[in-house]
Write an enzyme that holds these catalytic residues in place. Structure first.
Site, PDB file in Angstrom:
ATOM      1  N   SER A 123       0.828  -1.206   0.000  1.00  0.00           N
ATOM      2  CA  SER A 123       0.000   0.000   0.000  1.00  0.00           C
ATOM      3  C   SER A 123       0.861   1.255   0.000  1.00  0.00           C
ATOM      4  CB  SER A 123      -0.948  -0.005   1.199  1.00  0.00           C
ATOM      5  OG  SER A 123      -0.255  -0.331   2.374  1.00  0.00           O
ATOM      6  N   HIS A 144      -3.155  -3.510  -5.969  1.00  0.00           N
ATOM      7  CA  HIS A 144      -3.490  -2.972  -4.648  1.00  0.00           C
ATOM      8  C   HIS A 144      -4.973  -3.101  -4.339  1.00  0.00           C
ATOM      9  CE1 HIS A 144      -3.657   0.690  -1.748  1.00  0.00           C
ATOM     10  NE2 HIS A 144      -3.409  -0.409  -1.082  1.00  0.00           N
ATOM     11  N   GLU A 156      -6.224  -1.024  -7.501  1.00  0.00           N
ATOM     12  CA  GLU A 156      -5.313  -0.144  -8.236  1.00  0.00           C
ATOM     13  C   GLU A 156      -4.234  -1.033  -8.859  1.00  0.00           C
ATOM     14  OE1 GLU A 156      -5.290   4.059  -5.757  1.00  0.00           O
ATOM     15  OE2 GLU A 156      -4.086   2.420  -4.960  1.00  0.00           O
ATOM     16  N   ASN A 194      -4.803   6.586  -1.577  1.00  0.00           N
ATOM     17  CA  ASN A 194      -4.190   7.024  -0.321  1.00  0.00           C
ATOM     18  C   ASN A 194      -3.573   8.408  -0.435  1.00  0.00           C
ATOM     19  OD1 ASN A 194      -4.956   4.956   1.323  1.00  0.00           O
ATOM     20  ND2 ASN A 194      -3.141   3.713   0.912  1.00  0.00           N
TER      21      ASN A 194
HETATM   22  P1  NAI Z   1      -0.980  -9.107   8.020  1.00  0.00           P
HETATM   23  O1  NAI Z   1       0.016  -8.827   9.072  1.00  0.00           O
HETATM   24  O2  NAI Z   1      -2.392  -9.296   8.377  1.00  0.00           O
HETATM   25  O3  NAI Z   1      -0.504 -10.402   7.197  1.00  0.00           O
HETATM   26  C1  NAI Z   1       0.782 -10.577   6.707  1.00  0.00           C
HETATM   27  C2  NAI Z   1       1.067 -12.062   6.627  1.00  0.00           C
HETATM   28  O4  NAI Z   1       2.293 -12.237   5.922  1.00  0.00           O
HETATM   29  C3  NAI Z   1       1.238 -12.706   7.990  1.00  0.00           C
HETATM   30  O5  NAI Z   1       0.409 -13.840   8.061  1.00  0.00           O
HETATM   31  C4  NAI Z   1       2.710 -13.086   8.032  1.00  0.00           C
HETATM   32  O6  NAI Z   1       2.961 -14.290   8.731  1.00  0.00           O
HETATM   33  C5  NAI Z   1       3.040 -13.242   6.569  1.00  0.00           C
HETATM   34  N1  NAI Z   1       4.446 -13.008   6.237  1.00  0.00           N
HETATM   35  C6  NAI Z   1       5.259 -12.050   6.728  1.00  0.00           C
HETATM   36  N2  NAI Z   1       6.471 -12.151   6.153  1.00  0.00           N
HETATM   37  C7  NAI Z   1       6.413 -13.178   5.275  1.00  0.00           C
HETATM   38  C8  NAI Z   1       7.328 -13.731   4.356  1.00  0.00           C
HETATM   39  N3  NAI Z   1       8.586 -13.267   4.250  1.00  0.00           N
HETATM   40  N4  NAI Z   1       6.926 -14.759   3.599  1.00  0.00           N
HETATM   41  C9  NAI Z   1       5.682 -15.252   3.709  1.00  0.00           C
HETATM   42  N5  NAI Z   1       4.754 -14.759   4.551  1.00  0.00           N
HETATM   43  C10 NAI Z   1       5.120 -13.722   5.327  1.00  0.00           C
HETATM   44  O7  NAI Z   1      -0.798  -7.929   6.946  1.00  0.00           O
HETATM   45  P2  NAI Z   1      -1.886  -7.320   5.942  1.00  0.00           P
HETATM   46  O8  NAI Z   1      -2.632  -6.248   6.628  1.00  0.00           O
HETATM   47  O9  NAI Z   1      -2.624  -8.420   5.276  1.00  0.00           O
HETATM   48  O10 NAI Z   1      -0.937  -6.585   4.874  1.00  0.00           O
HETATM   49  C11 NAI Z   1      -0.206  -7.306   3.926  1.00  0.00           C
HETATM   50  C12 NAI Z   1       0.214  -6.387   2.806  1.00  0.00           C
HETATM   51  O11 NAI Z   1      -0.936  -5.782   2.233  1.00  0.00           O
HETATM   52  C13 NAI Z   1       1.127  -5.230   3.224  1.00  0.00           C
HETATM   53  O12 NAI Z   1       2.021  -4.969   2.173  1.00  0.00           O
HETATM   54  C14 NAI Z   1       0.140  -4.083   3.404  1.00  0.00           C
HETATM   55  O13 NAI Z   1       0.749  -2.815   3.232  1.00  0.00           O
HETATM   56  C15 NAI Z   1      -0.831  -4.369   2.278  1.00  0.00           C
HETATM   57  N6  NAI Z   1      -2.173  -3.810   2.438  1.00  0.00           N
HETATM   58  C16 NAI Z   1      -2.816  -3.848   3.651  1.00  0.00           C
HETATM   59  C17 NAI Z   1      -4.085  -3.312   3.783  1.00  0.00           C
HETATM   60  C18 NAI Z   1      -4.778  -3.358   5.097  1.00  0.00           C
HETATM   61  O14 NAI Z   1      -5.717  -2.558   5.294  1.00  0.00           O
HETATM   62  N7  NAI Z   1      -4.409  -4.227   6.018  1.00  0.00           N
HETATM   63  C19 NAI Z   1      -4.776  -2.687   2.640  1.00  0.00           C
HETATM   64  C20 NAI Z   1      -4.055  -2.788   1.392  1.00  0.00           C
HETATM   65  C21 NAI Z   1      -2.782  -3.293   1.323  1.00  0.00           C
END
Ligand code: NAI
Length: 473
Positions: A123, A144, A156, A194
């Site tokens: 993001s 995105h 996006e 954003n």
């Molecule tokens: P989250 O913390 O809920 O999930 C991330 C997951 O990735 C975790 O289960 C973790 O164990 C796993 N992980 C971490 N490092 C890893 C690796 N090296 N290899 C494999 N798995 C790994 O995070 P979330 O919120 O789902 O965000 C994920 C991505 O999406 C980020 O880049 C964030 O910026 C983006 N994003 C998040 C939004 C939100 O509102 N939460 C909205 C849009 C994008």
């Protein structure tokens, strides 16, 4: 361009908030999905959350049980990244860290086929930067999604410097095939949503800091006059002030301290206080058991005041010798001094508005204010009288977000339709800000910005060159 066929396998890396939702979307579209997470058990847990979500849909009669089972059967947690080898598209949704994402894609590049597409759900990180060390950066793209991914319509599709046009088109078509509304965007801080959304929060926070009105009143104006589903303060309380402030700060820093993106100290103070919003029980509002939501400030319509015929929001006319005008960013006092007539200055209000803000010059008789309020009341519109302040609330906010949209268009981040689509489906704005500004009239929007700029001296209100040029089109 055609979408990736639904028989093709999709890989999803990271089974957290976003990854599990993305896996579900791909499975609903018919793809076999391989879900990988570095944390043991996380992929299975992500799938379980998806199953629970689908069960709720079945209970509500949205889908039948067999369809839910078929979707679930298509999602396969895998224990190693090597298992993603058959994927035609891999979407990454892991921790938001450039080095970790770079390492992950470097490894992934050697696992998948050379024609597979690689996508990141980042993001805030530059898509160009994540792709830097790849052998084939042309096949790398941002995809995105918005939270919750299953519900929010927008995707996006972000092109970095090296992203091939064909890959961006294919991912665009694939997102649409997954039931989403896609827009193309260039890799720039905040992409479209954003970035353009910053002004929605920032102007509300400024108005609050300037003591124009309290959060409940400002929220009521934005929802009642503007048709926004949530006011900025309730939305920031929902998002969490830590998250919202961090995004503001990151966009501000990424644009080299551009004043348009300057974060608000009042929000930092909430973070400092640990009042992060709903999740901590307090933010701008109190969410403790038994606490009541404050009422917005509004005028009480007097039963004795006679409504004026043929008067509605946006209609410029007069009542008993008092001029009535839609704000152009001048204060009512300035307008009265320039025209030699008392004036009621109205905030913007959309069709079907249930509230409208206004300000009056000092020489407006109270019985005229009462007639004005009664006129609005007769049309089901609550009136909120504000201090005599430039641009009022909805108009000021629209001017700022539309201005940002024009700036993004000028920089080739997207086109006007793309900006409007992104804001409607990424953050549920009732109308796209650029189209809305065109409806209001770009000359007025520029006037609002110029007057805010003049009165505040703050460069955040300087009009985008693209907006100024649009006046000459
Ligand atoms: P989250 O913390 O809920 O999930 C991330 C997951 O990735 C975790 O289960 C973790 O164990 C796993 N992980 C971490 N490092 C890893 C690796 N090296 N290899 C494999 N798995 C790994 O995070 P979330 O919120 O789902 O965000 C994920 C991505 O999406 C980020 O880049 C964030 O910026 C983006 N994003 C998040 C939004 C939100 O509102 N939460 C909205 C849009 C994008």
């Amino acid at each position: 361009m055609t979408a990736i066929e639904t028989t093709a396998t999709i890989g999803v890396i990271g089974a957290g908030t976003m990854g599990a939702g993305i896996a579900q979307l791909a499975a609903v579209a018919g793809h076999p999905v391989l879900l990988f997470d570095a944390k043991e058990g996380a992929a299975a847990a992500g799938r379980e959350r998806m199953v629970a979500g689908l069960k709720k849909l079945v209970a509500r009669g949205k889908i039948d049980a067999a369809a839910a089972d078929a979707i679930t059967d298509r999602v396969h947690p895998v224990a190693t990244m090597d298992a993603l080898a058959p994927a035609a598209l891999v979407v990454e949704a892991i921790v938001e860290d450039l080095d970790i994402k770079r390492k992950l894609f470097a490894a992934l590049e050697d696992i998948v086929a050379p024609e597979a597409t690689l996508a990141t759900n980042t993001s805030s990180i530059s898509v160009t930067a994540i792709a830097r060390d790849l052998k084939q950066p042309g096949r790398f793209v941002g995809m995105h999604f918005f939270n919750p991914a299953v519900i929010m319509k927008l995707v996006e599709v972000i092109s970095g410097v090296a992203t091939s046009k064909e890959i961006a088109e294919t991912v665009f078509a694939t997102a649409e095939n997954w039931g989403k509304i896609a827009v193309h965007a260039k890799s720039t801080p905040g992409f479209i949503v954003n970035r353009v959304a910053r002004g929605f929060y920032a102007e509300a926070l400024r108005l609050y800091e300037e003591q124009v009105a309290d959060p409940a009143t400002l929220d009521a104006i934005m929802t009642g006059a503007g048709g926004f589903r949530m006011g900025p303060f309730e939305l920031m309380d929902l998002i969490g002030h830590d998250v919202n402030y961090a995004v503001s700060l990151s966009v501000f820093t990424a644009y080299y301290q551009e004043p348009r993106f300057r974060p608000a100290l009042s929000q930092l103070e909430l973070v400092n206080a640990g009042r992060l919003g709903r999740k901590t029980g307090q933010g701008f509002y109190d969410y403790a058991e038994g606490s009541e939501k404050p009422e917005p400030v509004g005028e009480t319509a007097s039963p004795d005041a006679v409504p004026v015929e043929g008067l509605g929001p946006g209609i410029e006319t007069e009542i008993d010798g008092v001029a009535l005008m839609l704000t152009d960013g001048r204060t009512a006092r300035e307008v009265a001094a320039e025209t030699g007539r008392p004036v009621i200055v109205c905030d913007l209000a959309c069709d079907g508005a249930s509230r409208m803000a206004f300000a009056v010059s000092p020489d407006v008789p109270e019985n005229v204010v009462a007639r004005f309020v009664a006129t609005l009341a007769a049309q089901g519109i609550a009136a909120t009288r504000l201090p005599d302040w430039p641009g009022l609330v909805l108009m000021r906010t629209l001017a700022v977000i539309a201005n940002e949209g024009f700036e993004a268009v000028m920089q080739g981040v997207s086109d006007e339709a793309g900006v409007d689509t992104a804001m409607r489906y990424g953050v549920n704005y009732p109308k796209g800000p650029i189209g809305w500004a065109r409806e209001v009239g770009l000359a007025r929007i520029v006037a609002v910005l110029d007057n805010l700029h003049r009165l505040t001296g703050d460069p955040r209100y300087r009009a985008s060159l693209r907006l100024r040029m649009a006046l000459q089109d």
